[in-house]
Design an enzyme around this catalytic site. Sequence first.
Site, PDB file in Angstrom:
ATOM      1  N   VAL A  92      31.911  43.665  32.648  1.00 34.61           N
ATOM      2  CA  VAL A  92      31.923  44.496  31.446  1.00 34.61           C
ATOM      3  C   VAL A  92      33.167  44.164  30.632  1.00 34.61           C
ATOM      4  CG1 VAL A  92      32.107  46.844  30.548  1.00 34.61           C
ATOM      5  CG2 VAL A  92      30.633  46.376  32.522  1.00 34.61           C
ATOM      6  N   ALA A 133      38.596  44.358  30.475  1.00 36.94           N
ATOM      7  CA  ALA A 133      37.339  43.978  31.117  1.00 36.94           C
ATOM      8  C   ALA A 133      37.419  44.342  32.590  1.00 36.94           C
ATOM      9  CB  ALA A 133      37.061  42.486  30.950  1.00 36.94           C
ATOM     10  N   LYS A 134      36.305  44.288  33.262  1.00 35.90           N
ATOM     11  CA  LYS A 134      36.274  44.487  34.714  1.00 35.90           C
ATOM     12  C   LYS A 134      34.986  43.913  35.250  1.00 35.90           C
ATOM     13  CE  LYS A 134      39.159  46.354  37.692  1.00 35.90           C
ATOM     14  NZ  LYS A 134      40.632  46.273  37.592  1.00 35.90           N
ATOM     15  N   GLY A 135      35.016  43.538  36.526  1.00 41.68           N
ATOM     16  CA  GLY A 135      33.827  43.015  37.163  1.00 41.68           C
ATOM     17  C   GLY A 135      33.723  43.516  38.581  1.00 41.68           C
ATOM     18  N   ASP A 195      41.149  42.287  42.550  1.00 44.18           N
ATOM     19  CA  ASP A 195      41.113  43.754  42.582  1.00 44.18           C
ATOM     20  C   ASP A 195      40.739  44.130  44.015  1.00 44.18           C
ATOM     21  OD1 ASP A 195      41.252  46.087  40.500  1.00 44.18           O
ATOM     22  OD2 ASP A 195      39.559  46.608  41.773  1.00 44.18           O
TER      23      ASP A 195
END
Length: 423
Positions: free
Chosen positions: A67, A112-114, A153
């Site tokens: 995202v 953003a992040k995944g 992360d």
Amino acid sequence: MPETMMTTAEEMNSYQIALRQLENVAGILKLDAGTHAILQHPKRELTVHFPVKMDNGETQVFTGYRVQHNTSRGPAKGGLRFHPETDIDEVRALAMWMTWKCAIVNIPFGGAKGGVVCDPSKLSLGELEHLTRRYTSEISLLIGPDSDIPAPDVGTNGQVMAWLMDTYSMHAGHTVPAVVTGKPVSIGGSEGRIDATGLGVVMVTQQAARAQGRKLEGARVVVQGFGNVGGAAARIFHSRGAKVVAVSDYLGGVYNPDGLPIPELVAYSKANGSVAGFPGSEPVTNSEILELPCDILVPAALQNQITSSNAGKIRARMVVEGANGPTTPDADDILRERGITLIPDVLANAGGVTVSYFEWVQDIQSFFWSESQVNHRLGRVMTRAYEEVSAAAQTHNVDLRTAAYVVGVARVAEAAKMRGIYP
């Protein structure tokens, strides 16, 4: 306004909490409805379902996400987490928080992040590599050194980032170190990156303690989580004279009111896979550790650890959020009413993304800095960010979380307005 905003605070998931936090600040900043709407919604969302051949010869299909929340201030930046409870709303929230975090420390990235829904502890090294490489190929249409730069992360590490960088580079036909940060130093990673988030936590804690006329030396510290963030923070607190009285990991925690010998505890954890059972300590659970008497509490594990059910039992003078979203909005209110200072995640743990930015800059330039140079630059960024957030808190007469959002959201809103709406 999204329907999620009607949910009661303690029932909210991470994304609903993020939306509520934005709504609170939008009123203070007097954001117009259009800008508020832009900031509420992610710019892009990608959901992928991809097969991985397991060691036993069977094929398993995994679900992954990437995202991008906002790119008004620069390329998207944010970690990848491999965790069995990851879902799209969690990734949306983390991407939004990354947008504010980058703006608060004033680095030219958006958020953003995944994530991949999996339990990496149940995968062999080969299965983890195959999953990482296939996931990378699935999101490769979004990521890139000028568009979206992942990082480690929860559940991922430097090795996973190395596989990601190699996979992307194989597709590109040449080595692209700047596509990801948090890599091993041998392939373009930055000195100081591993400790950066934990070091940033200690730096802002020291600033906040100094502002209250207190010293870090001798302060009793409790750390929930003993991974990259919590483990580094505990070690650095200890090295700076604080008394770390309790730490925990996913298997449990240990407590000694006279202080734990952190270097020995680190060695014990590496040898045994957990801090649990460390000699000369009392066992505590991950919930009990939050309620121990201390000066500084650092929740550095997962989201929603401090809630309305336990916020009244917190006995710390200061809560410093090493994890993302460890405190619910209702718990925020309770801590504030009780006079407990809270340094929010978007400020406290921004050391990681700051040094990720340094790594990206070094990769782009192919010119690398020493660890002392990295830490010196990190100190300047974190000090300036704390001072700006503290000043905003005084100007608007709000708590530090609200002040941090005021600083971050204002910068993103200004960038969005200056760029305008295409076409």
